[in-house]
Structures are given as structure tokens and as C-alpha cells.
Design a protein around this motif. Structure first.
Motif, PDB file in Angstrom:
ATOM      1  N   VAL A  83       0.858  -1.180   0.000  1.00 24.75           N
ATOM      2  CA  VAL A  83       0.000   0.000   0.000  1.00 24.75           C
ATOM      3  C   VAL A  83       0.895   1.231   0.000  1.00 24.75           C
ATOM      4  CG1 VAL A  83      -1.783   1.292   1.207  1.00 24.75           C
ATOM      5  CG2 VAL A  83      -1.843  -1.218   1.218  1.00 24.75           C
ATOM      6  N   PHE A  84       0.807   1.981  -1.085  1.00 25.88           N
ATOM      7  CA  PHE A  84       1.551   3.229  -1.225  1.00 25.88           C
ATOM      8  C   PHE A  84       0.627   4.359  -0.773  1.00 25.88           C
ATOM      9  CE2 PHE A  84       3.368   0.309  -4.257  1.00 25.88           C
ATOM     10  CZ  PHE A  84       4.729   0.548  -4.172  1.00 25.88           C
ATOM     11  N   LYS A  85       1.000   5.031   0.297  1.00 28.56           N
ATOM     12  CA  LYS A  85       0.209   6.144   0.825  1.00 28.56           C
ATOM     13  C   LYS A  85       0.322   7.325  -0.132  1.00 28.56           C
ATOM     14  CE  LYS A  85      -0.671   4.041   4.738  1.00 28.56           C
ATOM     15  NZ  LYS A  85      -1.977   3.570   5.061  1.00 28.56           N
ATOM     16  N   ASN A  86      -0.835   7.916  -0.465  1.00 26.83           N
ATOM     17  CA  ASN A  86      -0.838   9.008  -1.423  1.00 26.83           C
ATOM     18  C   ASN A  86      -2.034   9.905  -1.151  1.00 26.83           C
ATOM     19  OD1 ASN A  86      -1.638  10.211  -4.219  1.00 26.83           O
ATOM     20  ND2 ASN A  86       0.493   9.557  -4.435  1.00 26.83           N
ATOM     21  N   GLY A 128      -5.251   9.307  -2.987  1.00 25.12           N
ATOM     22  CA  GLY A 128      -5.858   7.999  -2.738  1.00 25.12           C
ATOM     23  C   GLY A 128      -4.759   6.959  -2.723  1.00 25.12           C
ATOM     24  N   ASN A 129      -4.734   6.157  -1.689  1.00 26.95           N
ATOM     25  CA  ASN A 129      -3.682   5.146  -1.582  1.00 26.95           C
ATOM     26  C   ASN A 129      -3.723   4.183  -2.759  1.00 26.95           C
ATOM     27  OD1 ASN A 129      -2.967   6.302   0.825  1.00 26.95           O
ATOM     28  ND2 ASN A 129      -3.997   4.787   2.084  1.00 26.95           N
ATOM     29  N   VAL A 130      -2.549   3.752  -3.180  1.00 30.07           N
ATOM     30  CA  VAL A 130      -2.416   2.794  -4.275  1.00 30.07           C
ATOM     31  C   VAL A 130      -2.097   1.433  -3.667  1.00 30.07           C
ATOM     32  CG1 VAL A 130      -1.059   2.146  -6.312  1.00 30.07           C
ATOM     33  CG2 VAL A 130      -1.637   4.551  -5.891  1.00 30.07           C
ATOM     34  N   THR A 131      -2.943   0.448  -3.967  1.00 29.53           N
ATOM     35  CA  THR A 131      -2.728  -0.907  -3.475  1.00 29.53           C
ATOM     36  C   THR A 131      -2.198  -1.745  -4.627  1.00 29.53           C
ATOM     37  OG1 THR A 131      -4.531  -0.670  -1.898  1.00 29.53           O
ATOM     38  CG2 THR A 131      -3.795  -2.913  -2.387  1.00 29.53           C
ATOM     39  N   PHE A 132      -0.966  -2.196  -4.479  1.00 30.10           N
ATOM     40  CA  PHE A 132      -0.337  -3.032  -5.504  1.00 30.10           C
ATOM     41  C   PHE A 132      -0.459  -4.489  -5.086  1.00 30.10           C
ATOM     42  CE2 PHE A 132       3.162  -5.635  -6.898  1.00 30.10           C
ATOM     43  CZ  PHE A 132       3.169  -5.417  -8.257  1.00 30.10           C
ATOM     44  N   THR A 133      -1.000  -5.319  -5.972  1.00 22.24           N
ATOM     45  CA  THR A 133      -1.061  -6.754  -5.700  1.00 22.24           C
ATOM     46  C   THR A 133      -0.200  -7.495  -6.706  1.00 22.24           C
ATOM     47  OG1 THR A 133      -2.956  -7.216  -7.122  1.00 22.24           O
ATOM     48  CG2 THR A 133      -3.436  -6.538  -4.875  1.00 22.24           C
ATOM     49  N   TRP A 134       0.575  -8.432  -6.194  1.00 21.06           N
ATOM     50  CA  TRP A 134       1.378  -9.268  -7.075  1.00 21.06           C
ATOM     51  C   TRP A 134       0.477 -10.172  -7.886  1.00 21.06           C
ATOM     52  CZ3 TRP A 134       3.142  -7.938  -2.239  1.00 21.06           C
ATOM     53  CH2 TRP A 134       4.389  -7.334  -2.195  1.00 21.06           C
ATOM     54  N   GLN A 135      -0.578 -10.678  -7.255  1.00 19.02           N
ATOM     55  CA  GLN A 135      -1.436 -11.649  -7.916  1.00 19.02           C
ATOM     56  C   GLN A 135      -2.024 -11.100  -9.209  1.00 19.02           C
ATOM     57  OE1 GLN A 135      -1.573 -14.875  -6.774  1.00 19.02           O
ATOM     58  NE2 GLN A 135      -2.328 -15.118  -8.851  1.00 19.02           N
ATOM     59  N   MET A 136      -2.440  -9.840  -9.178  1.00 13.77           N
ATOM     60  CA  MET A 136      -3.012  -9.241 -10.386  1.00 13.77           C
ATOM     61  C   MET A 136      -1.999  -9.263 -11.523  1.00 13.77           C
ATOM     62  SD  MET A 136      -4.467  -5.373 -11.080  1.00 13.77           S
ATOM     63  CE  MET A 136      -5.215  -5.323  -9.481  1.00 13.77           C
ATOM     64  N   HIS A 137      -0.758  -8.940 -11.225  1.00 12.42           N
ATOM     65  CA  HIS A 137       0.272  -8.904 -12.254  1.00 12.42           C
ATOM     66  C   HIS A 137       0.671 -10.308 -12.695  1.00 12.42           C
ATOM     67  CE1 HIS A 137       0.207  -4.800 -10.835  1.00 12.42           C
ATOM     68  NE2 HIS A 137       0.773  -4.465 -11.974  1.00 12.42           N
ATOM     69  N   LEU A 138       0.709 -11.252 -11.767  1.00 14.31           N
ATOM     70  CA  LEU A 138       0.975 -12.647 -12.127  1.00 14.31           C
ATOM     71  C   LEU A 138      -0.124 -13.190 -13.034  1.00 14.31           C
ATOM     72  CD1 LEU A 138       2.179 -14.089  -8.714  1.00 14.31           C
ATOM     73  CD2 LEU A 138       3.576 -13.649 -10.738  1.00 14.31           C
ATOM     74  N   CYS A 165      -5.919   2.762  -9.828  1.00 13.49           N
ATOM     75  CA  CYS A 165      -4.823   2.594  -8.857  1.00 13.49           C
ATOM     76  C   CYS A 165      -5.086   3.347  -7.561  1.00 13.49           C
ATOM     77  CB  CYS A 165      -3.513   3.063  -9.462  1.00 13.49           C
ATOM     78  SG  CYS A 165      -3.031   2.132 -10.937  1.00 13.49           S
ATOM     79  N   HIS A 166      -5.515   4.599  -7.680  1.00 13.40           N
ATOM     80  CA  HIS A 166      -5.723   5.447  -6.497  1.00 13.40           C
ATOM     81  C   HIS A 166      -7.118   5.214  -5.933  1.00 13.40           C
ATOM     82  CE1 HIS A 166      -2.032   7.816  -6.934  1.00 13.40           C
ATOM     83  NE2 HIS A 166      -2.208   7.619  -8.240  1.00 13.40           N
TER      84      HIS A 166
END
Length: 119
Positions: free
Chosen positions: A31-34, A37-47, A105-106
Motif C-alpha cells: 500500500v503506497f500512501k498518497n 488515494g492510496n495505491v494498493t499493488f497486488t502481485w497476484q493481479m500482475h501474475l 490505482c488510487h
């Protein structure tokens, strides 16, 4: 005999490299604080879209992400310039362009369903 030893060592090295780039089961999203709106990055989505760890942490050009969360300092201007996320997330790129898709993303993680954006 020397060839067999060399082949064995190479095989072991390749296997360990695969383990080093493996995503631990149940790895929590980042979770990138911004302020937008915070951005939540998931590995699963990219996999799920055919990527693997080296795609972003080794092979990505012009800028590769480090393996330490928070070590990379980047802005939307960097992304718009095709760096970091923008290497794939751009008009005509592998993934959606960020322009006009801010909430993808946000979104403070609220749009994610099982680690994916809803279809």
C-alpha cells in the motif's frame, strides 16, 4: 566428469534463482500512501497477466524496481514519462494508461476483488 559437475552446478543455480524470485504464498499487497488515494499493488493481479518478478525487478527498462518496499521514489510524472509503472502502463502499452484511469490505482484498495480490478 567436469562437464557433469558444471551441468549440476548450473541446474542448481537456475533452481535457486527461481526460488529467489518466487512470491511467498499469501504475500500481502503493498500500500503506497498518497494524498490522491492510496495505491494498493497486488502481485497476484500482475501474475494473472503473465508477469513474473524479474519482469519488474530485473528486466524493466528504463528503470527497474528494487526489491525493497519504499526504496524507489517515483512520481506520476515519472510514470507518465514511461518509467516504473509507466513502462507498461501507457497508451499502446501492455496495460491501461494512467491518464483518465486514476481510480484504477488510487482507490484505497476498494475496487479490488480477490486481488483484481473487477471486469
Amino acid at each position: 566428469m567436469r562437464l557433469k559437475v558444471t551441468m549440476f552446478v548450473m541446474t542448481v543455480a537456475v533452481l535457486f534463482a527461481g526460488v529467489a524470485f518466487a512470491i511467498p504464498k499469501g504475500h500481502a499487497p503493498l500500500v503506497f500512501k498518497n494524498k490522491m488515494g492510496n495505491v494498493t499493488f497486488t502481485w497476484q493481479m500482475h501474475l494473472n497477466h503473465g508477469l513474473s518478478c524479474p519482469d519488474c525487478h530485473v528486466n524493466l527498462k528504463p528503470k527497474t524496481f528494487t526489491m525493497q518496499f519504499g526504496a524507489d521514489k517515483f512520481t506520476m510524472q515519472d510514470i507518465f514519462a514511461g518509467k516504473y509503472c509507466g513502462a507498461c502502463h501507457k497508451a499502446g502499452g501492455r496495460a491501461f494508461a494512467p491518464q483518465g484511469h486514476c481510480m484504477n490505482c488510487h482507490n484505497n484498495g476498494s475496487k479490488l476483488v480477490n486481488g483484481e480490478l473487477p471486469k
